[in-house]
Design an enzyme around this catalytic site. Structure first.
Site, mmCIF file in Angstrom:
data_model
loop_
_atom_site.group_PDB
_atom_site.id
_atom_site.type_symbol
_atom_site.label_atom_id
_atom_site.label_comp_id
_atom_site.label_asym_id
_atom_site.label_seq_id
_atom_site.Cartn_x
_atom_site.Cartn_y
_atom_site.Cartn_z
ATOM 1 N N ASP A 141 -3.129 -21.846 22.697
ATOM 2 C CA ASP A 141 -2.281 -21.589 23.862
ATOM 3 C C ASP A 141 -2.208 -20.092 24.156
ATOM 4 O O ASP A 141 -3.190 -19.381 23.995
ATOM 5 C CB ASP A 141 -0.882 -22.172 23.576
ATOM 6 N N ASN A 289 -0.780 -31.823 35.406
ATOM 7 C CA ASN A 289 0.402 -31.850 36.267
ATOM 8 C C ASN A 289 0.089 -31.983 37.755
ATOM 9 O O ASN A 289 0.859 -31.549 38.591
ATOM 10 C CB ASN A 289 1.221 -30.558 36.074
#
Length: 432
Positions: A141, A289
């Site tokens: 990340d 998303n």
């Protein structure tokens, strides 16, 4: 038969193989350049064993990604170079250096209750098992805030570097002073977060529990490795993602938490995840998303993919994660796949208003499949710690099969389908 003739014959057969797929090499390169964002003038190339990496390529820089794979910065035309490389029999694949981004949708900071932990039955599970010791989990990340009051005790420590000499690669893994992980951006051993996204994911996996402060992660105690390839703007490249995956696997991580995505199919990324699969590593990935019924990459590697005429088999170690809300409905933003849900390759987990750790010693609530993913990665870590004899595929199947069945629909008018929502208590009970 002379060597020149043999080389020409091999090249001809390679071109013919491309043609059999119905697309010319030029058309396949056009598809690669169209399917997602990439770093301009940068490509990723994998050569056959023993080939010279920079053969016939005009580059300004070449970076070794491991496994005979290289990231090249080009001086020449990108499309022309890719076409040239794909016609070279010593090249296994060549593609753009794709760009990826975080899968979070930050909102105004809301310091609410950890409703997600209650929804997945975590308090009940913690009566049986609360520590994820013995199973190293890597958060790939923006890095990890390893100084945060609620994370510092659960951050992985590379003892060889921690007890070695400063400025020296004591364990010989190519990274100097990689005490808590690495950065694929700077090629250094410092995974410090400068964005908060990775720290937020880390807090859901392993925020210190029962310490009287902040939040509690799925694992009250854990070993979290920080692997940074997303920058302060939340974006990163294929090059960095591959470096992070390879590093995590080489240094013993068993669970990889991936709350990022974008672009399209990448052979290099598929290759890295398959190598992780071969090493017995579970790859947990955010569904995306973008409000639609298709998984983003890398989550979509769980399904078979026809890429430029070649079918790549879905990877069994990939578990995609969709986001559910407080009512167990599909979060409005969440991507999903009916096919993956039916095949047991997708699971749902809480992903709205999730409170967790960020920069400083602070906390904030975020939305996103990014927030759902670490619930599942943390659950995998806890379950595996409860039964270290399980394989990565068995852990994946256990998480899905022990979940609560929800009935979702794509839209209010769309057909219904079933999806399993993570139930940590059931998973822990069934892991023995």
């Amino acid at each position: 038969m002379n060597k020149l003739f043999i080389f020409a014959l091999v090249a001809l057969l390679t071109v013919c193989a491309w043609a059999e797929n119905g697309l010319s090499v030029s058309q396949q390169v056009d598809n690669m350049l169209f399917q997602g964002r990439y770093a301009d003038g940068e490509i990723v190339v994998k050569y056959t064993e023993g080939s010279f990496a920079a053969m016939n390529v005009n580059t300004s820089a070449v970076k070794d990604l491991g496994n005979n794979t290289f990231c090249m910065k080009l001086r020449g035309d990108m499309k022309k170079t890719l076409v040239q490389l794909l016609q070279d029999p010593s090249v296994q694949y060549a593609e753009p250096n794709y760009l990826y981004k975080t899968m979070a949708v930050p909102n105004d900071a809301k310091f609410g209750q950890l409703w997600g932990m209650k929804k997945i039955g975590a308090p009940e599970a913690w009566n049986t098992k609360s520590k994820g010791n013995g199973i190293l989990v890597a958060v790939i990340d923006t890095g990890i805030n390893y100084k945060h009051e609620d994370l510092k005790d659960n951050v992985w420590v590379n003892e060889a570097e921690a007890n070695g000499k400063a400025g020296v690669d004591d364990d010989g893994n190519g990274y100097v002073d990689d005490i808590h992980g690495m950065s694929g951006i700077t090629q250094s051993g410092d995974p410090m977060d400068d964005q908060s996204h990775g720290s937020h994911c880390s807090g859901t996996i392993g925020g210190s529990g029962n310490n009287g402060i902040g939040v509690a992660g799925v694992c009250w105690e854990a070993e979290i490795m920080g692997c940074k390839f997303l920058g302060a703007d939340g974006s990163g490249s294929l090059e960095g993602a591959v470096l992070c995956i390879n590093y995590a696997v080489a240094n013993g991580a068993k669970v990889l938490s991936n709350s990022w995505g974008g672009g399209g199919f990448s052979v290099a990324l598929y290759d890295a995840i398959k190598n992780a699969q071969d090493a017995g590593v579970l790859f947990v990935a955010a569904a995306g998303n973008s409000y639609n019924g298709e998984l983003s990459y890398p989550a979509n590697y769980c399904l078979d993919t026809n890429h430029n005429g070649t079918v790549y088999k879905g990877l069994d170690n990939v578990l995609s994660v969709a986001a559910s809300d407080q009512n167990d409905s599909k979060a409005s933003f969440s991507q999903y796949s009916v096919e993956a849900a039916k095949a047991g390759k997708m699971i749902a987990a809480p992903g709205t208003s999730i409170l967790s750790t960020v920069l400083g010693n602070d906390y904030a609530s975020y939305d996103g499949t990014s927030m759902a993913t670490p619930h599942v990665a943390g659950a995998a870590t806890l379950v595996w710690s409860n039964n270290p004899n399980l394989t990565a595929i068995e852990v994946k199947n256990l998480l899905v099969n022990s979940g609560d069945t929800l009935e979702w629909s794509a839209d209010w008018w769309g057909p219904k389908f079933n999806v399993q929502r993570l139930n940590l208590n059931n998973a822990v009970k069934q892991s023995k």
